[in-house]
Motif scaffolding. Structure first.
Motif, PDB file in Angstrom:
ATOM      1  N   MET A 100       0.827  -1.288   0.128  1.00 17.42           N
ATOM      2  CA  MET A 100       0.009   0.013   0.037  1.00 17.42           C
ATOM      3  C   MET A 100       0.940   1.280  -0.192  1.00 17.42           C
ATOM      4  SD  MET A 100      -3.012  -0.988   2.683  1.00 17.42           S
ATOM      5  CE  MET A 100      -3.727   0.511   2.921  1.00 17.42           C
ATOM      6  N   GLN A 117       2.518   1.742  -3.361  1.00 17.44           N
ATOM      7  CA  GLN A 117       1.416   2.483  -4.247  1.00 17.44           C
ATOM      8  C   GLN A 117       0.896   3.684  -4.072  1.00 17.44           C
ATOM      9  OE1 GLN A 117       0.091   0.540  -6.839  1.00 17.44           O
ATOM     10  NE2 GLN A 117      -0.940   2.382  -7.746  1.00 17.44           N
ATOM     11  N   GLN A 118       1.046   3.903  -2.729  1.00 18.79           N
ATOM     12  CA  GLN A 118       0.875   5.566  -2.409  1.00 18.79           C
ATOM     13  C   GLN A 118       1.781   6.379  -2.823  1.00 18.79           C
ATOM     14  OE1 GLN A 118      -0.209   4.894   1.424  1.00 18.79           O
ATOM     15  NE2 GLN A 118      -2.295   5.658   1.430  1.00 18.79           N
ATOM     16  N   GLU A 123       1.432   6.963  -6.452  1.00 24.36           N
ATOM     17  CA  GLU A 123       0.137   8.199  -6.640  1.00 24.36           C
ATOM     18  C   GLU A 123       0.759   9.474  -6.169  1.00 24.36           C
ATOM     19  OE1 GLU A 123      -3.423   6.118  -5.681  1.00 24.36           O
ATOM     20  OE2 GLU A 123      -2.738   4.339  -6.852  1.00 24.36           O
ATOM     21  N   ILE A 156      -5.835  -4.857  -1.837  1.00 28.84           N
ATOM     22  CA  ILE A 156      -5.992  -3.379  -1.209  1.00 28.84           C
ATOM     23  C   ILE A 156      -4.865  -2.724  -1.861  1.00 28.84           C
ATOM     24  CG2 ILE A 156      -6.336  -2.045   0.552  1.00 28.84           C
ATOM     25  CD1 ILE A 156      -6.973  -4.649   2.160  1.00 28.84           C
ATOM     26  N   ALA A 157      -3.717  -2.965  -2.119  1.00 27.86           N
ATOM     27  CA  ALA A 157      -2.442  -2.438  -2.295  1.00 27.86           C
ATOM     28  C   ALA A 157      -2.597  -1.721  -3.580  1.00 27.86           C
ATOM     29  CB  ALA A 157      -1.168  -3.356  -2.290  1.00 27.86           C
ATOM     30  N   ILE A 188      -4.137   0.202  -5.149  1.00 30.52           N
ATOM     31  CA  ILE A 188      -5.506   1.523  -4.776  1.00 30.52           C
ATOM     32  C   ILE A 188      -6.352   1.535  -5.899  1.00 30.52           C
ATOM     33  CG2 ILE A 188      -5.917   3.585  -3.640  1.00 30.52           C
ATOM     34  CD1 ILE A 188      -3.021   2.923  -2.399  1.00 30.52           C
TER      35      ILE A 188
END
Lengths: 581, 215
Positions: free
Chosen positions: A413, A416-417, A420, B110-111, B113
């Motif tokens: 996560m 990915q953040q 983005e 979930i990752a 997004i």
């Protein structure tokens, strides 16, 4: 076996009671006849019957208490000999003749008793010859006395001639022969005394002396003592008969309490030890029969205390409780003990001897019991190891789930953040996405690992769901035949069944080149049956390395794993697991 | 949309809430166990519930049971269940009870997004979303036992898998880098081969495909 024994014992009892009643009745009838017209002092005449009863009583007691011993039978023979001898005093010509012929038979029986003590059997040729000679002296050499001694009716039936000279010669011959027999008897007894143990000698010597001296004492009493003290004939007869009546009593006590190694019984015990098969008594029953105590108990030494055959600890009886215990030793180790009724078996030495004979067998039974116990312990400990292993697998699976897998999701996560994030350069963006994809791949790898350790389906949903999941993942057509399954199987049973199916399916794919598979699960009668069938090349064996592990697991749970696999005929793997709740 | 989250791992619960808030959603409740999840849902009446299958106290399938309970009392609320691993059994069970407005995904998804948020939107709109891994499992099992699927080309099987995941023609076209028209052509060929009734409606199409694969 116990029932058969009881039946034999009670039928023996009935027979002995019958014999006893018969002797009693015969005696009563004879007594009535003799006393109707007494031919001598009534007390002396009556004593014949009383002595017969004493013989019979002693004989019946010995027979009852020592059914294997013939001594009781010899004593009963004595009882009949006395009853027969007394017939000479009955007012009837024929009966008087019978009584006359058998007049000295009781003395022959005394010789018989002396030499047959304590087993009731004549064990050596010499003793057999001497006893036969004694009967000949009593029955045959008696003949001149009644054939050639003139007598008035009704005592004259057997008289052929009144030849006092012949009668006197006959009497001398009989006395001489009788003396020889008596000497031979004494010789045999002395030889036996020399071979006996000191304990046995203490009993045997007085008995032998009493028996041997009782016979000549009769004439000593009649010919020397009576005249010297001026005894009346009644008193002489009374003393003689009392001396003779004491013989069966003394000998019976000797048989029952005398402490003799009963060769016969111990031999039987030894024979029993060599026997085998269904008819074999338990060791404890064999001892009880040999020693004549139904309440006898054999206990074993285990872990520094005594236990009964069923493993329950027992205390040896306190002194003075009526029961006594003799410990059995083997090579200096205590291996067991015989607990018996001290009022039935007076002689501890006999019990000790029996204990020595059975010591090895006792030790064997003890070791068998110990082995069985340690086998049980081993099986339980193996089961605990399997269960601990399963618990460990479950814990590892859960830790990976809750720890590492969650971390990987969070890391992915984050990556990915970053991708983005506003204003991130294109290169960074791509690298971050690639990182996220890499982490996802690592997570997939971890999922496979966790699945192999302990499939989540098994933990979350149980055996049926986990097996369904296995079957779902098979690349060749696989049918699942799901019978009724107890939904509360023990975890160890569930995971073992699961690993059997997994191993069976893996083998079918890897080695059997199977095209169709069938998995069957069903629980019936407290057993879970797991089957994996394939139509592959066959020829598999249970010793395959993969199967080894599951076979051990199945065995540990007390189940069975079978592989049926003819070459070219496919393979059937069957596991049966006990699953009674 | 208004969302309630059920997840017993605190870090993941916070991470998920953060991601969803960041994507413009309104996380109106979070729960660490199944009972709490049901209570939060009753109280907040969200548009969508996202929940882990494995939850305390027994750590087996409490989350799934709670989701099905919510479905029965409040069928309007869309449901997405997450799991550390996927099983066909769970998918079949969920779809049998609730053919639309349902999603079943690996937690790891979930990752990704953007994809995850798009999946939530589709479920919210009454669609069905299945994890690629569980679809692959269903497809492999169906191919194993059914010759009809062998008549499909590799590309057509790819299209079929994406259809089963619940994706629209546009999404499939983007994934496979082909035109939407080409996707429509593949789809109609698949319908013919498998004997499925043609449908323009995406949701109905997914259900037909999944029914076929679950035979």
């Amino acid at each position: 076996m116990g029932i058969a024994r009881l039946t034999a014992r009670s039928s023996l009892g009935a027979a002995l009671v019958l014999v006893g009643v018969a002797v009693l009745a015969l005696g009563v009838v004879e007594l009535a006849l003799v006393l109707e017209t007494p031919v001598g002092p009534p007390a002396a005449l009556a004593l014949f019957v009383v002595v017969a009863w004493v013989y019979a009583g002693a004989g019946l007691l010995a027979w009852w208490r020592r059914p294997r011993n013939r001594f009781g039978a010899v004593l009963l023979l004595g009882a009949f000999a006395w009853l027969a001898a007394d017939l000479a005093n009955v007012p009837n010509r024929v009966l008087i003749a019978v009584g006359t012929v058998l007049a000295t038979a009781p003395l022959a029986v005394v010789i018989h008793l002396l030499l047959a003590f304590p087993s009731g059997r004549l064990l050596t040729p010499a003793s057999r010859v001497v006893v036969a000679a004694a009967y000949v002296v009593a029955l045959v050499l008696q003949a001149p006395l009644y054939l050639f001694t003139g007598a008035p009716a009704p005592f004259d039936l057997l008289v052929v001639a009144d030849r006092p000279d012949l009668a006197a010669t006959g009497a001398r011959v009989q006395q001489a022969a009788g003396g020889v027999v008596l000497l031979a008897t004494a010789g045999i007894l002395v030889a036996r005394l020399r071979r006996a143990t000191p304990a046995q000698r203490r009993v045997l010597a007085p008995l032998a002396a009493y028996g041997t001296l009782a016979v000549p004492s009769l004439s000593v009493i009649a010919n020397w003592i009576a005249p010297a003290y001026g005894l009346r004939p009644e008193t002489v007869a009374l003393v003689q008969l009392t001396v003779l009546a004491g013989i069966p009593v003394a000998f019976t006590l000797g048989v029952l309490r005398g402490g003799f190694t009963r060769t016969k019984e111990i031999e039987e015990l030894a024979e029993w030890l060599g026997a085998s098969g269904g008819a074999r008594l338990s060791l404890s029953d064999a001892l009880a029969r040999t020693l004549g105590d139904d309440s006898l108990q054999l206990v074993f030494r285990a872990h520094d205390r005594y236990v009964a055959a069923d493993g329950v600890p027992v205390e040896l009886p306190e002194p003075g409780s009526g029961r006594r215990a003799v410990e059995i030793e083997l090579a200096g180790r205590r291996v067991g003990a015989i607990v018996y009724d001290a009022t039935l078996i007076a002689d501890a030495e006999l019990v000790r001897t029996a204990g020595r004979v059975v010591a090895i067998a006792v030790d064997r039974e003890r070791l068998t019991a110990e082995l069985r116990a340690s086998q049980d312990a081993l099986r339980l400990s193996r089961a605990r190891i399997v269960e601990a292993g399963d618990r460990e697998r479950r814990r590892i699976a859960r830790d990976l789930h809750d720890g590492l897998q969650v971390r990987l999701v969070l890391l992915a996560m984050d990556a990915q953040q970053v991708a983005e994030g506003p204003g991130a350069p294109a290169g960074t963006r791509e690298a971050a996405v690639a990182l996220r994809v890499g982490i996802d791949a690592a997570a997939a790898e971890l999922r496979r690992l966790v699945h192999a350790v302990m499939p989540a389906a098994l933990i979350e949903r149980g055996l049926a769901a986990a097996t369904e999941d296995l079957v779902d993942r098979m690349p060749v057509p696989t049918r699942l035949d799901l019978g009724a399954i107890d939904d509360r199987l023990a975890p160890a049973v569930e995971s073992t069944a699961y690993f059997v199916v997994a191993e069976g399916l893996t083998n079918a794919l890897k080695h059997a080149r199977a095209r169709h598979l069938l998995v069957r699960l069903a629980s019936t009668d407290g057993r879970l049956v797991v089957e994996v069938h394939d139509d592959g090349v066959g020829g598999a064996s249970a010793s395959g390395s993969g199967l080894h592990g599951v076979a051990d697991r199945v065995d540990t749970l007390g189940g069975r794993l079978q592989v049926r696999s003819a070459v070219g005929g496919g393979t059937v793997l069957v596991a049966e697991l006990p699953c009674a709740s | 949309m208004r969302i309630v989250i059920g997840e017993d791992e605190a870090l993941l619960r916070q991470g998920l809430a953060h991601v969803l808030e960041h994507a413009g959603h309104d996380v109106v409740g979070t729960a660490a166990d199944a009972a709490e999840l049901v209570r939060q849902t009753e109280e907040r009446d969200p548009d969508l519930v996202v929940t882990d299958i494995r939850m305390p106290p027994t750590h087996t399938d409490e989350g799934l049971v709670a989701a099905l309970q919510i479905h029965r009392t409040r069928p309007r609320i869309a449901i997405v269940v997450l799991s550390q691993h996927v099983q066909r059994g769970y998918a079949v069970e969920l779809l049998a009870e609730r053919p639309s407005g349902i999603g079943y995904l690996l937690k790891q998804r979930i990752a990704d997004i953007p994809t995850f948020c798009a999946d939530l939107d589709r479920v919210r709109a009454g669609g069905t979303v299945l994890d690629p891994e569980v679809v692959a499992l269903m497809l492999a099992r169906a191919r194993r036992d059914d010759d009809a699927l062998d008549r499909l080309t590799a590309r057509q099987l790819e299209v079929l898998a994406l259809m089963a995941e619940g994706r629209s023609n546009a999404s499939i076209a983007r994934r496979l880098s082909i035109t939407e028209k080409a996707v429509v052509g593949h789809a109609s060929h698949i319908y013919d081969e498998l004997g499925l009734p043609p449908s323009e409606d995406d949701h109905r199409r997914v259900r037909a495909v999944l029914r076929y694969l679950s035979r």
